[in-house]
Design a protein around this motif. Structure first.
Motif, PDB file in Angstrom:
ATOM      1  N   LYS A 201       0.845  -1.193   0.000  1.00 46.89           N
ATOM      2  CA  LYS A 201       0.000   0.000   0.000  1.00 46.89           C
ATOM      3  C   LYS A 201       0.881   1.244   0.000  1.00 46.89           C
ATOM      4  O   LYS A 201       1.899   1.293   0.684  1.00 46.89           O
TER       5      LYS A 201
ATOM      6  N   ASP B 111      -3.007   7.306  -0.173  1.00 52.70           N
ATOM      7  CA  ASP B 111      -4.382   7.263  -0.676  1.00 52.70           C
ATOM      8  C   ASP B 111      -4.903   5.830  -0.824  1.00 52.70           C
ATOM      9  O   ASP B 111      -5.798   5.574  -1.632  1.00 52.70           O
ATOM     10  N   ASP B 112      -4.307   4.908  -0.061  1.00 56.12           N
ATOM     11  CA  ASP B 112      -4.720   3.497  -0.122  1.00 56.12           C
ATOM     12  C   ASP B 112      -4.540   2.879  -1.502  1.00 56.12           C
ATOM     13  O   ASP B 112      -5.172   1.871  -1.835  1.00 56.12           O
ATOM     14  N   SER B 113      -3.697   3.495  -2.325  1.00 56.47           N
ATOM     15  CA  SER B 113      -3.387   2.896  -3.625  1.00 56.47           C
ATOM     16  C   SER B 113      -2.484   1.681  -3.410  1.00 56.47           C
ATOM     17  O   SER B 113      -1.781   1.579  -2.401  1.00 56.47           O
TER      18      SER B 113
END
Length: 312
Positions: free
Chosen positions: A143, A146-148
């Motif tokens: 991860k 932005d939680d990408s």
């Protein structure tokens, strides 16, 4: 070494974060990927390429970089991704070197260098596919902001698929030194583990396997509970990959060498990373040899040399 450089045993890696964009109807999706900095020679604009007739369409061509001819792979095409029309403007070629092979990969954007802990990288085994990629083409996921999710590509499998590299398993010495006892093999690739296991079994070893440094330490604990202080008489050698999710080979080796129960068990690194800096880091971490995957003759020679040096 400055304070900013990676310390041996820190369980950190540095990644080149790059992007591949995918056109789907009227939307463009951004795929986030990473390559270990240790495998990156340089990043350049897309040069003039000479096309190679008869090659798959994802091989864009070849070019001459300081008198070395380098093949160039378009990663988006290889992944079966439809590229947005305007993406070419920012495209770059990441020149990589691993397994002593130089190859270029066209990406849509090279963003930055990221420093990430291996403990934050999860194996990709749970993934069925992503952006057309099989999970066995991804060595780990992590991860970011932005939680990408960033996917770490397994370049070795890509290059083997392309037929640009094959492990040298045939160049076996006429006479192979034989030993008794155990060998511990750490590698997150089942294919790489099998190659090493087969070679060690030819030398007479019984092989214990682990998928990463964390599992390797657990296996050592289990072996110690079986053999106690005589473990070093039984476990003759540890062969460890460097790049592994959760705990890398250097961090694993530092843990082993700091544990009085295991100090005398020799470690040999066996990695696709073929730069001299990593070789130096391996020796600093406590390794007694650093091998580049996979060259049969040097593997047998070095393993024999290291094991003999520890025989009483």
């Amino acid at each position: 070494m400055d304070d900013n450089s990676l310390k041996v045993g820190s369980n950190e890696m540095e990644l080149v974060d790059f992007r591949i964009f995918k056109q789907e109807e009227d939307r463009v999706y951004e795929g986030i990927y990473g390559i270990n900095v240790s495998k990156v020679r340089e990043i350049i604009r897309v040069p003039n390429l000479t096309e190679l007739p008869g090659t798959p369409e994802f091989i864009e061509g070849i070019f001459d970089l300081r008198e070395v001819v380098i093949p160039v792979v378009n990663l988006a095409k290889w992944m079966g991704i439809k590229e947005p029309e305007d993406v070419v403007n920012n495209s770059r070629v990441i020149i990589t070197e691993f397994n002593n092979v130089l190859i270029g990969f066209i990406v849509h954007e090279a963003k930055r260098i990221r420093r990430i802990s291996w403990s934050d990288i999860e194996p990709a085994t749970f993934m069925s596919s992503s952006n057309g990629l099989d999970s066995n083409k991804i060595t780990g996921v992590t991860k970011i902001e932005d939680d990408s999710v960033l996917l770490i590509l397994d370049l070795e499998s890509v290059v083997q698929d392309l037929g640009l590299y094959e492990p040298d398993t045939d160049n076996v010495p006429q006479e192979i030194a034989t030993f008794t006892g155990l060998a511990l093999v750490l590698d997150d690739s089942s294919t790489a583990r099998k190659i090493v296991k087969d070679a060690l079994q030819k030398m007479g070893f019984s092989v214990v396997e682990a998928m990463d440094g964390e599992e390797g330490l657990k296996k050592l604990d289990e072996l110690y509970s079986m053999y106690g202080d005589s473990l070093a008489d039984q476990l003759k050698i540890i062969i460890s990959d460097v790049e592994m999710p959760r705990m890398d080979g250097f961090h694993f080796a530092s843990n082993v060498k700091e544990d009085g129960r295991f100090t005398n068990i020799p470690i040999v690194f066996n990695s696709s990373i073929s730069d001299h800096f990593s070789e130096g880091r391996g020796l600093e971490a406590g390794g007694e040899a650093y091998l580049v995957k996979f060259q049969a003759s040097s593997f047998y020679d070095e393993v024999s040399r290291v094991v003999r040096a520890h025989m009483k």
